[in-house]
Design an enzyme around this catalytic site. Structure first.
Site, PDB file in Angstrom:
ATOM      1  CG  ASN A  59      32.145  57.758  94.255  1.00 55.54           C
ATOM      2  OD1 ASN A  59      33.346  57.635  94.041  1.00 55.54           O
ATOM      3  ND2 ASN A  59      31.376  56.716  94.560  1.00 55.54           N
ATOM      4  CE  LYS A  96      36.695  43.432  87.363  1.00 54.25           C
ATOM      5  NZ  LYS A  96      36.025  44.616  87.911  1.00 54.25           N
ATOM      6  CD  GLN A 119      33.818  47.079  76.870  1.00 57.87           C
ATOM      7  OE1 GLN A 119      34.576  47.896  77.376  1.00 57.87           O
ATOM      8  NE2 GLN A 119      34.173  45.822  76.633  1.00 57.87           N
ATOM      9  CE1 TYR A 134      35.708  54.674  84.875  1.00 57.51           C
ATOM     10  CE2 TYR A 134      37.977  55.430  84.641  1.00 57.51           C
ATOM     11  CZ  TYR A 134      36.847  55.238  85.420  1.00 57.51           C
ATOM     12  OH  TYR A 134      36.857  55.619  86.744  1.00 57.51           O
ATOM     13  CB  VAL A 180      35.671  59.066  75.933  1.00 55.36           C
ATOM     14  CG1 VAL A 180      34.672  60.072  75.356  1.00 55.36           C
ATOM     15  CG2 VAL A 180      36.789  58.782  74.918  1.00 55.36           C
ATOM     16  CE  LYS A 195      35.031  58.379  86.025  1.00 58.57           C
ATOM     17  NZ  LYS A 195      34.077  58.797  87.078  1.00 58.57           N
TER      18      LYS A 195
END
Length: 282
Positions: free
Chosen positions: A95, A101, A111, A199, A201, A203
């Protein structure tokens, strides 16, 4: 002192990044529904112990072990602990993850590197060291995101084909994830066929890695009945999502917990992307 044999026959569930948010909610639900020891793990020992106290005040009795998924030694130490004490693990829920943000002004290349390092590469390291410890009948759940499915649709047709293919290898996936980071640092990721969301990519990587491991487990340990899936918890009010999200962390825990507690002898879902307890197209 409880005997060695007692622990070897005790079932155990491990949840990464579980001192808050969805991870903590997953531990809460497992404490109520799983017949075995449930571990909060987190990078920060103080925060992890605080989470255990919170659950203790609710009448629940989780245990704690330090695990920083970005630290290979921490992963190896935790793996050795669970192997030594329980002979392996029955449930592993990956998890732990991070997200910048939308308002964050950190350069996109940075990032991309930081997000992929935790969400994909570190999650992969956990799987490398923990999958061999998963006992027969065990369940592995990788928490992905609905953004992996929408991000996939924004990839070039060539990338989509690889990410959906039955023959993509772990090495090829790792090379593609690294290519995204390298191209993002040069500001060339869009020309490279990638979406503008690191984010998503990261996942995509988690979802495809789950599918690769599922195929490998079916081939290498066919009689062990281990199930591994990726899931989307939904849009949940956590530090990652934002206060306006519709689901509480406890609601976000429902699908990960469902996949962790599939009935003994179940053969599916396996190697799937699951949301709201339903297998989703990929």
């Amino acid at each position: 002192e409880t005997s060695f044999y007692f622990y070897m026959s005790t079932k155990v569930a491990v949840v990464t990044g579980s001192n808050k948010g969805i991870g903590l909610a997953v531990v809460r639900a497992l404490c109520k529904q799983f017949n075995g020891d449930v571990y909060v793990t987190s990078r920060d020992v103080g925060r992890g112990e605080e989470a255990v106290k919170t659950l203790n005040s609710e009448g629940l009795k989780p245990k704690f072990h330090q695990l920083d998924i970005n630290d290979l030694n921490s992963i190896k130490n935790a793996a050795a602990y669970f192997k030594g004490k329980y002979g392996g693990v029955d449930i592993l829920i990956n998890n732990a993850g991070i997200a910048f943000k939308a308002s964050d002004t950190t350069p996109f290349g940075v990032q991309a590197e930081v997000t992929l390092r935790t969400n994909f590469f570190a999650t992969r390291d956990v799987l490398t060291h923990f999958l061999p410890l998963v006992k027969a009948g065990g369940h592995v759940v990788n928490v992905s995101s609905m953004l992996s499915a929408s991000g996939l649709k924004q990839c070039s047709p060539e990338l989509q084909q690889r990410f959906r293919s039955e023959d993509i290898t772990e090495d090829e996936l790792v090379a593609l994830m690294q290519r995204f980071v390298d191209e993002a640092k040069k500001g060339e990721h869009k020309q490279g066929g990638w979406p503008d969301m690191s984010y998503a990519v990261s996942k995509i990587g988690v979802t495809v890695l789950s599918m690769i491991h599922a195929r490998r487990l079916s081939k290498e340990r066919p009689k062990d009945g281990i199930l591994i899936n990726a899931c989307c918890p939904g849009w949940v009010r956590t530090e990652i999502a934002a206060p306006g999200a519709p689901k509480s962390p406890d609601e976000g825990a429902i699908t990960p917990v469902y996949l962790a507690l599939l009935a003994p002898g179940a053969t599916e879902p396996h190697g799937k992307y699951v949301s709201d307890k339903e297998v989703q197209p990929w």
